[in-house]
Design a protein around this motif. Structure first.
Motif, mmCIF file in Angstrom:
data_model
loop_
_atom_site.group_PDB
_atom_site.id
_atom_site.type_symbol
_atom_site.label_atom_id
_atom_site.label_comp_id
_atom_site.label_asym_id
_atom_site.label_seq_id
_atom_site.Cartn_x
_atom_site.Cartn_y
_atom_site.Cartn_z
ATOM 1 N N ARG A 102 -19.183 -28.205 52.876
ATOM 2 C CA ARG A 102 -19.623 -28.656 51.558
ATOM 3 C C ARG A 102 -21.140 -28.665 51.422
ATOM 4 N N ASP A 103 -21.837 -28.802 52.536
ATOM 5 C CA ASP A 103 -23.300 -28.803 52.466
ATOM 6 C C ASP A 103 -23.852 -27.866 53.524
ATOM 7 N N ASP A 120 -19.538 -24.437 47.863
ATOM 8 C CA ASP A 120 -19.649 -24.705 49.289
ATOM 9 C C ASP A 120 -20.876 -23.979 49.821
ATOM 10 N N SER A 121 -21.213 -24.247 51.059
ATOM 11 C CA SER A 121 -22.285 -23.521 51.741
ATOM 12 C C SER A 121 -21.684 -22.735 52.893
ATOM 13 N N VAL A 122 -22.169 -21.522 53.067
ATOM 14 C CA VAL A 122 -21.692 -20.652 54.140
ATOM 15 C C VAL A 122 -22.879 -20.287 55.036
ATOM 16 N N ALA A 123 -22.678 -20.378 56.340
ATOM 17 C CA ALA A 123 -23.679 -19.952 57.323
ATOM 18 C C ALA A 123 -23.054 -18.882 58.202
ATOM 19 N N SER A 124 -23.777 -17.807 58.402
ATOM 20 C CA SER A 124 -23.243 -16.688 59.168
ATOM 21 C C SER A 124 -24.306 -16.192 60.143
ATOM 22 N N LEU A 125 -23.908 -15.942 61.394
ATOM 23 C CA LEU A 125 -24.819 -15.448 62.418
ATOM 24 C C LEU A 125 -24.168 -14.257 63.112
ATOM 25 N N GLU A 136 -24.497 -26.457 61.300
ATOM 26 C CA GLU A 136 -24.065 -27.089 62.548
ATOM 27 C C GLU A 136 -22.789 -26.447 63.073
ATOM 28 N N ARG A 137 -21.862 -26.157 62.180
ATOM 29 C CA ARG A 137 -20.622 -25.495 62.599
ATOM 30 C C ARG A 137 -20.895 -24.072 63.089
ATOM 31 N N CYS A 138 -21.825 -23.412 62.422
ATOM 32 C CA CYS A 138 -22.188 -22.063 62.856
ATOM 33 C C CYS A 138 -22.817 -22.106 64.244
#
Length: 216
Positions: A32-33, A80-85, A39-41
């Motif tokens: 959601r943020d 939502d927010s998405v983080a990708s590495l 952090e999950r990424c």
């Protein structure tokens, strides 16, 4: 008086086993943020790093290929927010590729693509292709000169046309196995032999042709 010349194009085609494999690993986390997504990424990437470290010398290089953080609108209008590495992995041991892909693929929130079979940058195969192309040019030029009763006398010019590569679609299967709890997963990967094409253009001076060749 002009000197007789012969100009030829020399070519060589070498088919060899690949030397390395490239695998691309992408960790994607949504929350959601942004902070939670990051952090999950990070946690997902830590799991990827642990798998790569466990592979030891089989993994030759690990490079970060890209990081992205962006909003994603879900059904219902909530953002939502998405983080990708994304990580590029170079594998030096081809017999370890399948097991590594399976181990990475079992991680949550991880996408794996590859392997992309390759030769090493600066591979000795490239030099072999170039030299074989020169030898082919000399052989052709000698044949042409001999056909008119002459012989090669000097090298006038040599030009590197270039190299190209591709992957023919044939290979022996490479078996890979990993365990998922009590279940066993098997992947058969086929390392694609690498085709390297070399070409040169060469010009030689030659002796005067035998005039009887042109007699009627």
């Amino acid at each position: 008086m002009s000197v007789p010349q012969v100009a030829v194009r020399g070519e060589a085609r070498l088919v060899v086993d690949p030397e390395i494999a490239a695998v691309v690993v992408t960790v994607t986390a949504r929350a959601r943020d942004r902070q939670t997504a990051l952090e999950r990424c990070r946690a997902g990437q830590a799991a990827v790093t642990a798998v790569l470290d466990a592979a030891g010398a089989a993994v030759e290089a690990v490079e970060t290929a890209g990081l992205a953080v962006y909003p994603y609108r879900r059904d219902g209008g909530r953002d939502d927010s998405v983080a990708s590495l994304t990580t590029s992995v170079t594998v030096a041991r081809l017999d370890a590729v399948g097991e590594l892909v399976v181990a990475l693929g079992r991680l949550p929130d991880v996408a794996v693509s590859g392997p992309d079979w390759r030769l090493r940058p600066g591979s000795a195969v490239v030099e072999r292709a170039r030299l074989a192309a020169v030898q082919d040019a000399v052989h052709r030029a000698r044949q042409y000169a001999a056909a008119v009763g002459a012989r090669l006398t000097a090298l006038l010019e040599i030009s590197d046309v270039g190299l190209s590569g591709s992957s023919p679609r044939f290979a022996a299967p490479l078996a890979a196995m990993a365990r998922f709890g009590s279940e066993e997963l098997r992947l058969d990967l086929a390392p694609a032999p690498q085709e390297v094409l070399g070409a040169v253009e060469v010009r030689f001076a030659m002796s005067e042709p035998d005039q009887e060749v042109f007699g009627g």
